[in-house]
Structures are given as structure tokens and as C-alpha cells.
Scaffold this active site. Structure first.
Site, PDB file in Angstrom:
ATOM      1  N   ALA A  59       6.041 -44.717  21.760  1.00 11.28           N
ATOM      2  CA  ALA A  59       5.108 -45.764  21.343  1.00 11.28           C
ATOM      3  C   ALA A  59       5.451 -47.112  21.978  1.00 11.28           C
ATOM      4  O   ALA A  59       6.453 -47.241  22.685  1.00 11.28           O
ATOM      5  CB  ALA A  59       5.098 -45.873  19.834  1.00 11.28           C
ATOM      6  N   HIS A  60       4.639 -48.110  21.680  1.00  9.72           N
ATOM      7  CA  HIS A  60       4.784 -49.439  22.292  1.00  9.72           C
ATOM      8  C   HIS A  60       6.109 -50.106  21.922  1.00  9.72           C
ATOM      9  O   HIS A  60       6.570 -50.019  20.803  1.00  9.72           O
ATOM     10  CB  HIS A  60       3.624 -50.362  21.944  1.00  9.72           C
ATOM     11  CG  HIS A  60       3.245 -50.434  20.503  1.00  9.72           C
ATOM     12  ND1 HIS A  60       2.259 -51.248  20.039  1.00  9.72           N
ATOM     13  CD2 HIS A  60       3.704 -49.764  19.429  1.00  9.72           C
ATOM     14  CE1 HIS A  60       2.142 -51.097  18.744  1.00  9.72           C
ATOM     15  NE2 HIS A  60       2.984 -50.210  18.346  1.00  9.72           N
ATOM     16  N   ASN A  61       6.681 -50.769  22.908  1.00  6.28           N
ATOM     17  CA  ASN A  61       7.887 -51.582  22.734  1.00  6.28           C
ATOM     18  C   ASN A  61       9.138 -50.778  22.390  1.00  6.28           C
ATOM     19  O   ASN A  61      10.150 -51.342  21.989  1.00  6.28           O
ATOM     20  CB  ASN A  61       7.666 -52.676  21.671  1.00  6.28           C
ATOM     21  CG  ASN A  61       6.644 -53.703  22.118  1.00  6.28           C
ATOM     22  OD1 ASN A  61       5.455 -53.511  21.931  1.00  6.28           O
ATOM     23  ND2 ASN A  61       7.098 -54.769  22.756  1.00  6.28           N
ATOM     24  N   THR A  99       8.634 -49.989  18.685  1.00  8.30           N
ATOM     25  CA  THR A  99       9.708 -50.991  18.652  1.00  8.30           C
ATOM     26  C   THR A  99      11.072 -50.401  18.311  1.00  8.30           C
ATOM     27  O   THR A  99      12.046 -51.131  18.142  1.00  8.30           O
ATOM     28  CB  THR A  99       9.343 -52.160  17.688  1.00  8.30           C
ATOM     29  OG1 THR A  99       7.994 -52.545  17.933  1.00  8.30           O
ATOM     30  CG2 THR A  99      10.194 -53.380  17.890  1.00  8.30           C
TER      31      THR A  99
END
Lengths: 342, 342, 342
Positions: free
Chosen positions: A240-242, A260
């Protein structure tokens, strides 16, 4: 590819026992090898197969001493497993012989490509893309605007790299990989709708990373989703993102890592694991398959299992008792019955 | 994109504190911002970063009162988070500037496209396809015969939409999404073979739906698989034939929903959840990650966990005891020992 | 497609009750059917719908005797379900009417194709590929060098088949399927890096196999990953290197099978199951959804559940006790308290 025993012995600096003119066209396992194939014997457990194999040539250790007659031609080397691996690599080099830029590809005039690249049919390469030397991009890949790709990277058919992402040297991406799709971020609105949070970050993938088929690495909301050098991701993984994944961490198929989360280096993560968002996982952590990690793991080398996961040996002990819960309840029933007796 | 502090302040109707001529080319997080980038400070927890950041411009709340000197140029607004979101959207609009129909696309003469559409290279658009205004179809997508797509929908590279499916307005489909593949239906035959059940239904996706990379929505056997307005599906999700997902339901990555299950509106479903077929899930239900839902959930707002899943607080209590099963068994052993004493 | 009641009755050798000239253009479920659609009544539970349906034509069993007036035209046959299935197949044949080799495909001069094949736009077919008769390859598929494909196989858009793999007759591969990507094999090095183990084997898929969208079958390290005849794989499944799946085994979505595991024939494997590597699973084994199989299953027809999995009825009994662990602990507390009394 056709090679004689003599040619192979020359490459491997080995000694021939048998017919130096016999030739092979393929590589096989010793237990399945047919006439015309080359195989090897390294693990003593497989020694039985050498007396029955139809392989034309078998690479063996110098120390191998047969109990019965062997019909295959032997090539003796110091370390038969390493020698076979050397031949595998040579074989693969020949396979990976695609060259040149297809006239059926669409390459932006503002893109730059290094030397010895391959770009297959129906590839789309966007504006300001920078591609290094000896990069191989198979048919139907999409390389969005401003993407940077290092040297010697192989991108198999149908990979989609969104704009603005950065890929290192010596990477391999398998078919259907998606790099840089939007992170999953939506802000709840007063009317129970959700408003998309624009994802303007990117993905940075360092050197020597392998990514399996149909695996996805989402772009960051802001900043970068980062895959450090040497990471190996199997098929159908969700990053997923980050997220940040540390050096040389290995992740098996169908695992998902939420937004994250930061994973350390040299971790081993099993298949179908889920890791929730905003966690920190220390270096060298091992996570058993199908575990669900719900909190940060601070101690290096910790091994966990379960959903939610906890210490692996405690999990395994608890699980044995779980299997026996019927017996445990029966014992409880008996205790209660006895206690009621006057 | 290069903007000065003055231009940004004009867009946001903010006040400049510092150099109105300083310019930025990118957006960043405050803790990572380099020279030339724009960032914002909204959460007080991040206040420390404003004194050290290299950002050229920081958007802050009118109420912000620095304790130490700040070197960045500040733009003061009523609500810095909203202001930054406004800029993000503007930035994204500029990114999404693809226009026109590529000569390298294959568009059936019987297909119709509205105004301001983008069709990228190597896209295949079938017969009788109807596409609205301002639709963006990136390279290598496949739009089968008779597909209908509403206005303002974005379809990223490599999406495959089988024939006869209907897509609404303002949808976003990420790379590798598959819409309308056959439902998984096979009738056992007397000889232990299986005969395929022809899947002649379709998929209907309403307005404002976002679907993540490599997610699949199978077509119905008969009738339609339906995704209601406002639904957000993350990456690598499986939606089987004849499923219906209610308005504004959010589903995290790698979840699978089996055939003919009907999910209510405003549900929150975690990652790697499995839901068996032919169930009905009420509105507002929350399902914890990795749960397996084996029976219908009738009460609105229920929260469940486990495989099979049940009430989430009961699950969590049971799970604590599961972790302690060794101690429980030790206590049982002791009780038995004591009871045996005369 | 427009057909009259008379035409349908002729095809099915049925008797008309109503208007033989009434026509239909689509097939529907009885509870959703609109004017102009054809439906059927087989399951007595749905009898109520026949009195209210707007379907123009309903296929019913000869034995059907209405309690109230029916406005639709009826076609009476011996077995209405089979008759409808026959029509479905005919309908599907008409849908699958794609023919010819697109001028926008790239087909190597050394590839051979049989009669009546379809090759869509932007397909790439490599050197020495051999394709049988009546094979349909939809747009944007990649067929690598030396691939062999039997007769009547359907390959939907965007499928990627790496070089050297063998596909049988009458197979169906859905969009995004990947066949022959590298197995996930890396040898740890002394410096905590990993060295890729070259994967030079291939994939062999026998006849009548269906593979769902975005499912992956990795190539073998050496030898072959084998999918036997009649196997049905749902969407998003991971099949690792050197796996073998026996005849007519059915596997639901998002399941993963690790390397070198051999699964028997006629098995039923639920969704999101994980199976570790190097196991042998007997014929006819049933594995409940979300289970994790950690050891070989030797007895035919065994049913298992859990992670790690064990006998399904024991699992279910244990799981009931797991749900009640709070009560069990309360009973234990009480026993201890009572025992302490003098």
C-alpha cells in the site's frame, strides 16, 4: 542449443568419463531426464537415480564413486551443484536474447533509452522517460511519463508503471505487475460519501529487486513508497501507499501490507500474511504464513504467528490446546461433577 | 509546474509572510520537504518540523504562532489542510492532461465517444461501445462489444472490460482491473468431470466507484453483478458472480466475496476477508481484516471478527484466553491433582 | 438475436401454450425478467414468480400445472433446466463469433496457426509458436516463443503466456492470467543478499482446464508445473513452481499453493486457502476456505479446516469451545475458589 560433453567439460573445467562426442539439447532433473538431456547429481539422496537415468550426460562431484554401472557419460567437477548453476545461467542468457526496439512500440520522442535495450511490440513509453542500458521491456508494457529505469532491468509483458516512478538497476518485474497506482485513501464526508484523497507521491524501487506477477506497489499520498535494494516479492502481493520495505526482505505470495507500515531489512514474511497500517517491524523478523500482524514488532529477529499474531512458540502451544479443547471441556465437566459430590 | 508564493496566495486567498516571488515545483511532506517544494502544517504534532524544514513555502493556519524563527515563506489561510487539498486537486488536474484519440488505438466504426475523451495507444474498443464525455482510457485497455461508459470516468492502463457491461460516471479503474470475466460456475457430471455453466449476465457499476489495481468483478450467470454508487474497492479483490455491493461500502485489499452475496451500504470490510456465497450482510456492518464470514449478518452496524466470524468483542475476549491456553491447562492439571488427594 | 416462441419450441422440441409469434431478445432470471425476455421455471421454490413475471416466454416442465392465470407464453419440455442450458450454450456460441487474424496483431513468421482461429488487435505471438484449430486469442495477449496451444482454446484479453509452455485443447483462460512466470527461488548468500535461481522449466496445462482472471501459474525450476485435465481454477490464485494439480480438482479464488506440492484429483479447495510447499494431498480431499495446510494429507476424501488445518469436525467442535472460552475460564475460576474452601 546443442552442446557436446567435450564442450561442457571445457566450460566447467571438468573431466569426462564416457563419450566426449555425445550431445545434449536440454536440462532436466535426474529422476525425469530423457536421452539428449544434461543433469547433475549433488544430493546423495538422489544417488539411486544415476543408475537408472536416461540422461545423456550427468555432472557429478569428483568424489562420486558409483556402486553399480552407470550408462550416462559423466563430467566430474569439484562442486556439481555450482557447476550446474553456472550452466543454468548460461542457458538463461541465451534465452534472454531479445534485442532492438520494435517498430510496433510507441516511444515518445522525449524519452531516452540507453544501449542494447529491447522494447517489444505494443509497448507504450511516455514523455521524458529515462531508461538505462541493457533494459528489456517485453510486449504490452506501459511506462508512464517521467519514469526512470536503471540498467539491466527486465520488465516482462504487460507490466504497468504509472508516471513519475523510479526503478533501479538489475530489477526484474514479472507480467502484470503494477507500480504506482493510487493509494487507497478517501476522506469520509458528512453525507456518508467519501472524497478521494489525491495521491501525488510516487514509488522508488532500488537495485536488485524482483517483483512477482500481478503484484502491486501503490504510489505514496505524498513522498514515496520505497522498496529497498535486494527485496524479493512473490506473486499477487499488495504493497500500500507510503510503505517502506527494508533491504533483502523476502515476502511470499498473496501477502498484503497496509499503508505507511515500515518493514525492516532481512525479514522473512510468509504467504497470505496481512500487516495493518502505520506499524514498524524490526529487522530480521519472521512472520508465519496467514498471520495477521496488528501491532509493531520492536525486537529484532522476533518470530510470530496467528491472527492477530504473537510469539510463535506460544502460538503453537496454544494451538495444540485449541485442537484438544473438547478434551479440556470434558475434564472440566468431570471436575465439576466430582466437586458437587458430598 | 512552477508557481510563486504570490500565485498560490491568490488561488487560496491567503496572506504571504515572506518572499512573494519565491517559487515551487513540487509538493512534499513537511518532514521531507526540500528547497523548491511546497508543504503545509495542519496537525500540531508536526509543528516542530516547521523550524527545520527546507520547504520554500509552507501553508499554515491563520492561528499559527511560531515559537522560533521560520525560514520558509508562509502563506496563512483559514484552514491549511483544506487549502492544501485544493492545491492537490489542481495539481492532479494538470497531471491528468492526456487528450485525443491515439492513431495507434483500434476503435470500432460503430463505437461512439463523447467530447474531450482520451484514448491511448493500443487500446481496443469494440462494436457498439458507447462512451460519454471526458472519459480517459489509458494505453492497452480492452473495451468489449456493447460496453457503456458514463462521463468523466478514468480507466488506467491494461484494464479489461468484457462485452456487455455498464459503467457509470466519475468512476476510476486502476491498472489490471478485470470487469465481466465469467463467474465460476460448473455443474458436476456423472463421470466426475465438470461442465461449465454459461455465464450470460453482466456487470453494472454505478457512479463514483473506484476499483483498485488487479481487482476482478465477475459477470453474473444471469442478471447482473452490481456495484452501487460510491463503492471503493482496493487492490486484488475478488467479486464473484451475482454479488451486489451497497452504496458507499469500502473494501480493503485482497478480500473475496463469493457468488450471489448481497452486501449492504456503508459497510467497512477489512483486508483479506472472505465472505461465503448466498449471504446477506446488513448496512453499516464492520468486518475485521482476515475474518471469514460464514452466515448472513442481519443487524445493522454489527462488528465481527474471526474465521468463522462472530461478535468482535467476544472474539477478542476469546482470543486473549486462547493466548493463555497453556496457563489454563496448567490450572486444570492442578485442580485434578488436588481433587485426587484424599 | 431475436427468436420467436415457435423457433425456440422447434429447437427444444417443446409445445407452445400461448402466442407462437411472440419474440424475445434476451435471457433473464424469472424474478427479474422484463418484456422481450425468455426465462425458465425449474425449481418449485420459484413457482410464485411465474404468476407475476413480465417475461414474454417461460420454459416450463411438462408436469407444471399453474394454480392461477399465467400471462407469459409457455414452452413445455421434459426438463426445463436442461432446455434452458441448451439455449444458453447456443446464445454463447453466437457471442463467441470473433474470427480472423487482426492486421494489428504481431504474429511471428515462424508461428503456425490452425483453421478458424481468431487473433485480436495488439496480440504478440512469438517464434515457433504452434496453435491448433478454432483457437480464440483476444486483444493484447502475449504468446511467448515456442508455446504450444491445442484446439478450441479461448484466451481472453491481456493473458500473458511466457515462452516454452504447453497448453491443451478446450481450455479457457480469463483476462490477466499469467502462465510461466519465474518460480520464486533465491539462494541466500553469505552477505545476506539472495541470488536468483534460474527457472528453466515450464508449465504444462492439459485439456479442458479453466483458469480465472489474474491467476498465476509459475514455471518449474526444472521439469514442469502441471495442471491436469479438467482442473478449474478461480480468480487470483497462486500456483507456485513445480506444483502438480490432479484431474478435475476445483480451487476457489485467492488460494495459494507453494512450490513442489502435489494435489490429487477430484479435490475441492475453498477460497483463500494456503498450502505450504513440498506436500502431497490425496485424491478427493476437501479443504475449507481460509485453511492453512501445513502437512501432507494421505487419506483420500479427508476434510480439513483451520490454520494449521486438521480434521474438520474436530476443528468445528474446538471452535465452538473457542467462542465460549470466557465461560470456560469462569467455570475454572469457580472450581478453584470452591477447592480452596476447607
Amino acid at each position: 542449443m546443442e552442446l557436446t560433453a567435450q564442450q561442457i567439460a571445457d566450460i566447467l573445467k571438468g573431466t569426462i568419463e564416457g563419450d566426449p562426442t555425445i550431445s545434449v539439447t536440454t536440462l532436466s532433473k535426474i529422476e525425469e531426464a530423457e536421452k539428449g538431456s544434461l543433469t547433475f547429481l549433488a544430493n546423495p539422496k538422489y544417488t539411486q537415480y544415476i543408475y537408472a537415468t536416461n540422461a545423456s550426460i550427468v555432472i557429478v562431484n569428483n568424489s562420486f564413486s558409483p556402486d553399480k554401472p552407470v550408462t550416462s557419460t559423466l563430467i566430474r567437477v569439484e562442486d556439481s551443484y555450482s557447476a550446474f548453476a553456472t550452466l543454468l545461467d548460461a542457458y538463461n542468457q541465451i534465452k534472454q536474447n531479445k534485442k532492438g526496439l520494435s517498430k510496433l512500440a510507441s516511444i515518445s520522442a522525449s524519452a531516452s533509452l540507453g544501449e542494447d535495450c529491447y522494447v517489444g511490440e505494443f509497448v507504450s513509453i511516455g514523455n521524458q522517460v529515462q531508461i538505462g542500458n541493457n533494459v528489456k521491456i517485453y510486449p504490452q508494457c506501459y511506462i508512464g511519463d517521467n519514469v526512470i529505469i536503471g540498467n539491466n532491468t527486465i520488465i516482462y509483458p504487460g507490466v504497468k508503471i504509472y508516471s513519475d516512478n523510479e526503478i533501479g538497476n538489475d530489477c526484474t518485474f514479472h507480467a502484470g505487475v503494477v507500480i504506482g497506482s493510487d493509494g487507497f485513501g478517501f476522506a469520509p464526508q458528512s453525507d456518508s460519501n467519501y472524497k478521494k484523497i489525491t495521491q501525488i507521491g510516487n514509488v522508488k524501487i532500488e537495485d536488485n529487486v524482483e517483483i512477482g506477477a500481478n503484484t502491486i506497489v501503490d504510489r505514496a499520498t505524498l513522498g514515496s513508497t520505497i522498496i529497498r535494494r535486494g527485496v524479493k516479492l512473490d506473486n499477487l502481493i499488495q504493497v500500500a501507499h507510503n510503505v517502506e520495505i527494508g533491504e533483502n526482505t523476502i515476502i511470499a505470495a498473496q501477502t498484503g501490507i497496509s499503508g505507511t507500515t515500515k518493514i525492516g531489512k532481512n525479514c522473512l514474511i510468509g504467504g497470505q500474511v496481512g500487516i495493518v497500517g502505520h506499524l514498524v517491524i524490526a529487522d530480521g523478523v519472521k512472520i508465519a504464513a496467514q498471520s495477521g500482524v496488528g501491532s509493531s514488532i520492536k525486537e529484532e529477529g522476533t518470530m510470530v504467528q496467528g491472527s492477530p499474531s504473537f510469539d510463535i512458540s506460544t502460538y503453537r502451544r496454544s494451538y495444540i490446546h485449541f485442537k484438544n479443547l473438547q478434551k479440556i471441556v470434558t475434564r472440566l465437566n468431570k471436575l465439576e461433577k466430582n466437586q458437587k459430590k458430598p
